[in-house]
Enzyme design. Structure first.
Site, PDB file in Angstrom:
ATOM      1  N   GLU A  36       6.859   2.857  21.899  1.00 38.47           N
ATOM      2  CA  GLU A  36       6.711   3.586  20.539  1.00 38.47           C
ATOM      3  C   GLU A  36       7.239   4.948  21.162  1.00 38.47           C
ATOM      4  O   GLU A  36       6.764   5.514  22.180  1.00 38.47           O
ATOM      5  CB  GLU A  36       5.083   3.733  20.227  1.00 38.47           C
ATOM      6  CG  GLU A  36       5.012   4.594  19.298  1.00 38.47           C
ATOM      7  CD  GLU A  36       5.738   4.742  17.980  1.00 38.47           C
ATOM      8  OE1 GLU A  36       5.918   3.548  17.390  1.00 38.47           O
ATOM      9  OE2 GLU A  36       6.614   5.453  17.633  1.00 38.47           O
ATOM     10  N   GLY A  41       0.392   4.405  15.684  1.00 34.46           N
ATOM     11  CA  GLY A  41       0.062   4.315  14.479  1.00 34.46           C
ATOM     12  C   GLY A  41       0.912   4.559  13.384  1.00 34.46           C
ATOM     13  O   GLY A  41       0.812   4.144  12.293  1.00 34.46           O
ATOM     14  N   GLY A 273      12.382   7.235  -2.273  1.00 27.28           N
ATOM     15  CA  GLY A 273      12.407   6.043  -1.443  1.00 27.28           C
ATOM     16  C   GLY A 273      12.466   5.946  -0.006  1.00 27.28           C
ATOM     17  O   GLY A 273      12.462   7.092   0.737  1.00 27.28           O
ATOM     18  N   HIS A 447     -24.710  -4.665 -10.496  1.00 29.09           N
ATOM     19  CA  HIS A 447     -24.853  -3.499 -11.545  1.00 29.09           C
ATOM     20  C   HIS A 447     -25.690  -2.386 -10.786  1.00 29.09           C
ATOM     21  O   HIS A 447     -26.553  -2.642  -9.774  1.00 29.09           O
ATOM     22  CB  HIS A 447     -25.729  -4.140 -12.686  1.00 29.09           C
ATOM     23  CG  HIS A 447     -26.173  -2.924 -13.602  1.00 29.09           C
ATOM     24  ND1 HIS A 447     -24.841  -2.489 -14.554  1.00 29.09           N
ATOM     25  CD2 HIS A 447     -27.173  -2.128 -13.747  1.00 29.09           C
ATOM     26  CE1 HIS A 447     -25.532  -1.523 -15.291  1.00 29.09           C
ATOM     27  NE2 HIS A 447     -26.590  -1.083 -14.956  1.00 29.09           N
TER      28      HIS A 447
HETATM   29  P1  FAD Z   1       6.005   1.966  10.933  1.00 25.56           P
HETATM   30  O1  FAD Z   1       4.628   2.593  10.443  1.00 25.56           O
HETATM   31  O2  FAD Z   1       6.979   2.884  10.064  1.00 25.56           O
HETATM   32  O3  FAD Z   1       6.309   2.166  12.235  1.00 25.56           O
HETATM   33  C1  FAD Z   1       7.245   1.953  13.227  1.00 25.56           C
HETATM   34  C2  FAD Z   1       7.419   2.775  14.397  1.00 25.56           C
HETATM   35  O4  FAD Z   1       8.496   2.126  15.165  1.00 25.56           O
HETATM   36  C3  FAD Z   1       7.310   4.236  14.309  1.00 25.56           C
HETATM   37  O5  FAD Z   1       6.216   4.753  14.957  1.00 25.56           O
HETATM   38  C4  FAD Z   1       8.455   4.628  15.077  1.00 25.56           C
HETATM   39  O6  FAD Z   1       8.397   5.810  15.788  1.00 25.56           O
HETATM   40  C5  FAD Z   1       8.779   3.245  16.102  1.00 25.56           C
HETATM   41  N1  FAD Z   1      10.228   3.067  16.377  1.00 25.56           N
HETATM   42  C6  FAD Z   1      11.167   2.661  15.396  1.00 25.56           C
HETATM   43  N2  FAD Z   1      12.415   2.522  16.295  1.00 25.56           N
HETATM   44  C7  FAD Z   1      11.919   2.800  17.681  1.00 25.56           C
HETATM   45  C8  FAD Z   1      12.630   2.508  18.962  1.00 25.56           C
HETATM   46  N3  FAD Z   1      14.037   2.060  18.921  1.00 25.56           N
HETATM   47  N4  FAD Z   1      11.997   2.635  20.007  1.00 25.56           N
HETATM   48  C9  FAD Z   1      10.612   3.178  19.899  1.00 25.56           C
HETATM   49  N5  FAD Z   1       9.878   3.270  18.699  1.00 25.56           N
HETATM   50  C10 FAD Z   1      10.532   3.172  17.736  1.00 25.56           C
HETATM   51  N6  FAD Z   1       1.325   1.771   2.581  1.00 25.56           N
HETATM   52  C11 FAD Z   1       0.145   1.425   2.115  1.00 25.56           C
HETATM   53  O7  FAD Z   1      -0.089   0.182   2.184  1.00 25.56           O
HETATM   54  N7  FAD Z   1      -0.647   2.131   1.473  1.00 25.56           N
HETATM   55  C12 FAD Z   1      -0.638   3.432   1.474  1.00 25.56           C
HETATM   56  O8  FAD Z   1      -1.405   4.284   1.009  1.00 25.56           O
HETATM   57  C13 FAD Z   1       0.377   4.096   1.954  1.00 25.56           C
HETATM   58  N8  FAD Z   1       0.840   5.305   1.708  1.00 25.56           N
HETATM   59  C14 FAD Z   1       2.021   5.959   2.221  1.00 25.56           C
HETATM   60  C15 FAD Z   1       2.205   7.392   2.102  1.00 25.56           C
HETATM   61  C16 FAD Z   1       3.403   7.813   2.664  1.00 25.56           C
HETATM   62  C17 FAD Z   1       3.579   9.358   2.512  1.00 25.56           C
HETATM   63  C18 FAD Z   1       4.272   7.173   3.272  1.00 25.56           C
HETATM   64  C19 FAD Z   1       5.385   7.630   3.762  1.00 25.56           C
HETATM   65  C20 FAD Z   1       4.220   5.851   3.426  1.00 25.56           C
HETATM   66  C21 FAD Z   1       3.063   5.263   2.855  1.00 25.56           C
HETATM   67  N9  FAD Z   1       2.859   3.815   3.051  1.00 25.56           N
HETATM   68  C22 FAD Z   1       1.565   3.198   2.691  1.00 25.56           C
HETATM   69  C23 FAD Z   1       3.797   3.057   3.748  1.00 25.56           C
HETATM   70  C24 FAD Z   1       3.313   2.414   5.071  1.00 25.56           C
HETATM   71  O9  FAD Z   1       3.324   3.964   5.697  1.00 25.56           O
HETATM   72  C25 FAD Z   1       4.235   1.662   5.730  1.00 25.56           C
HETATM   73  O10 FAD Z   1       4.477   0.544   4.952  1.00 25.56           O
HETATM   74  C26 FAD Z   1       3.758   0.990   7.042  1.00 25.56           C
HETATM   75  O11 FAD Z   1       3.584   2.125   8.030  1.00 25.56           O
HETATM   76  C27 FAD Z   1       4.938   0.249   7.838  1.00 25.56           C
HETATM   77  O12 FAD Z   1       4.635  -0.155   9.031  1.00 25.56           O
HETATM   78  P2  FAD Z   1       5.572  -0.445  10.140  1.00 25.56           P
HETATM   79  O13 FAD Z   1       4.708  -1.241  11.369  1.00 25.56           O
HETATM   80  O14 FAD Z   1       6.394  -1.753   9.461  1.00 25.56           O
HETATM   81  O15 FAD Z   1       6.458   0.587  10.439  1.00 25.56           O
END
Ligand code: FAD
Length: 468
Positions: A36, A41, A273, A447
């Site tokens: 990471e 997280g 988006g 309820h």
């Molecule tokens: P991410 O959480 O994006 O994690 C990817 C990780 O990979 C990152 O920490 C990044 O640093 C790391 N990474 C990438 N490339 C590399 C590399 N080459 N080397 C090392 N590390 C790398 N979803 C919900 O279900 N409910 C919600 O209420 C909600 N609210 C949201 C609010 C906001 C403001 C945002 C922006 C998003 C929200 N989401 C919500 C969406 C949710 O955050 C994502 O769907 C989720 O985090 C996706 O998880 P992921 O593990 O696919 O990727």
């Protein structure tokens, strides 16, 4: 000299997809390394779901002090004040605790965590630039969980004035005038929170409705709340750029009729988006196919390259935490030899606006569009005692069930109203278990709870609701 590591499973990305995959792989006894670059997280915990919901909670608490409902309930809290820097510190403390929790869980699962950015040389080898030098990692299985990043508009580059959700969650001062570009769930959740904190908020949305992914009936109470709060929403309007004149910044947009809008702004929050994070880490070195902007996977989250898996936001919609985590868990179990595939009946989505929206499965119009005859039952929050007692009944909220007309099997459940996010579990469970209207109707709901509205909606679809 570069250090070398070998593992059975290499997970790239410590978001909810990656860290859940790594914990599950560790639980199953697979030798696992997680890389990471930022904080464990990922988007969700560090700059997404959790911090945004903390901010929304703080904003709602603050707004309730000034609202009519306190007086109605006979409560006076005296003069209210807001220290936004402390609000952000409080929000950060929640993030820190949960980040520490993820670190501890990975340790307990015996996952080796490498801090740094992973760059792939080929499908099974990457190099990570860590603080103590480069580490080369090879693995039998690779799980790509690189997540997504906010889409940046070329004519509104992120910077001091133009910000993404990440910066919006760290503002230590409430912007006097906030313009939100994009009326999807992230823009409206944050825009509504800043309205409650005192910002004058304007929303610019290119399509003809707010929350285009939710149906009109669900979005209507949110549109009403925005109007009541003095939030101006320009639908069918396109942001064009920024203009700085006499020290004043304006967002320039073109409205539906082609007229130019000049919207004064202290901050412009662009939430148009998110795009999968497919660049800058050597994806092109791997024989992995894409579908549109996403990494292409099958129903096991296998990519086109043997033993390379991909999960979460990287592989497509819905870009939600619970989908990423479910895929992560599944892939770890497949690598451990279990027979799994990703085939959920529905993935519920929640929008933490005012009021909240939750939607699982098909809305009535979506069902009709694919030729399914449906029975629909709608139960208004005004007839639910718990909603009334929580001051949650006055904003047009309702619960709706959608079932097949032929066998009464539920194919969709939706709700809008205060606290409806908590109904999402019953909605998802009912769809996943293949529940029929009679199953919901025959289940005794406690309820007084909001869930009684689900029971009543099912009764209503069957033609014999009690409380309406
Ligand atoms: P991410 O959480 O994006 O994690 C990817 C990780 O990979 C990152 O920490 C990044 O640093 C790391 N990474 C990438 N490339 C590399 C590399 N080459 N080397 C090392 N590390 C790398 N979803 C919900 O279900 N409910 C919600 O209420 C909600 N609210 C949201 C609010 C906001 C403001 C945002 C922006 C998003 C929200 N989401 C919500 C969406 C949710 O955050 C994502 O769907 C989720 O985090 C996706 O998880 P992921 O593990 O696919 O990727």
């Amino acid at each position: 000299m570069s250090e070398s590591l070998h593992a059975k499973v290499l997970v790239v990305g410590g978001g909810p997809g990656g860290y859940v995959a790594a914990i599950r792989a560790g639980q199953l006894g697979l030798d696992t390394v997680l890389v990471e670059a930022d904080r464990l997280g990922g988007t969700c915990l560090i700059r997404g779901c959790i911090p945004s919901k903390a901010l929304i909670h703080a904003a709602s608490t603050y707004a309730s002090l000034a609202g009519d409902s306190m007086a109605r309930m006979g409560i006076s809290a005296g003069e209210s004040w807001l220290d936004m820097a402390q609000t952000v510190r409080w929000k950060d403390s929640i993030v820190d605790k949960l980040n520490g929790g993820v670190t501890a869980l990975l340790k307990r699962a015996k996952v080796r965590v490498v801090d740094g950015w992973a760059t792939f040389q080929d499908g099974k080898t990457c190099t990570v630039e860590t603080a103590s030098g480069p580490v080369t990692i090879t693995a039998e299985h690779v799980i790509l969980a690189n997540g997504s990043v906010a889409v940046e508009l070329p004519f509104l580059p992120f910077g001091e004035t133009v910000i993404s959700s990440t910066e919006a969650l760290c503002l230590t001062e409430v912007p006097k005038r906030l313009v939100v570009v994009g009326a999807g769930y992230i823009g409206l959740e944050l825009g509504s929170a800043f309205r409650k904190l005192g910002s004058q908020v304007t929303v610019v949305e290119a399509t003809d409705s707010i929350l285009p992914l939710f149906d009109h009936d669900l979005a209507a109470p949110v549109a009403r709340w925005l109007k009541e709060q003095g939030v101006t929403v320009h639908l069918g309007a396109r942001a064009k750029g920024l203009d700085l004149e006499h020290g004043e910044t304006h967002l320039i947009a073109e409205d539906k009729a082609g007229a130019t809008l000049r919207l004064p702004a202290d901050k412009v929050l662009v939430t148009v988006g998110r795009r999968p994070n497919t660049q800058g880490w050597g994806l092109e070195q791997m024989a992995v196919d894409l579908t549109g902007p996403f990494v292409k996977v099958d129903e096991r989250c296998a990519t086109s390259m043997r033993n390379v898996w991909a999960i979460g936001d990287l592989v497509g919609e819905p870009m939600l935490e619970h989908k990423a985590a479910a895929q992560g868990e599944m892939v770890a179990e497949i690598i451990a030899g279990q027979n799994r595939r990703f085939d959920p009946v529905a993935i519920a989505a929640v929008c933490f606006t005012e009021p909240e929206i939750v939607s699982a499965g098909l809305a009535p119009r979506e069902a009709e569009a694919v030729g399914i005859e449906v029975l629909t039952g709608v139960f208004p929050y005004t007839a639910n005692g718990r909603a009334r007692s929580m001051e949650a009944a006055d904003d047009g909220g309702f619960v709706r069930v959608v079932a097949r007309k032929d066998d009464h099997r539920l194919i969709g459940l939706q709700a809008v109203g205060g606290h409806v996010s908590e109904l999402s579990a019953e909605f998802a469970l009912a769809l996943e278990m293949g529940a029929r209207l009679e199953d919901i109707a025959g289940t005794i709901h406690v309820h007084p709870t909001l869930s009684e509205a689900v029971h009543e909606a099912a009764l209503r679809a069957l033609g014999h609701a009690i409380h309406i």
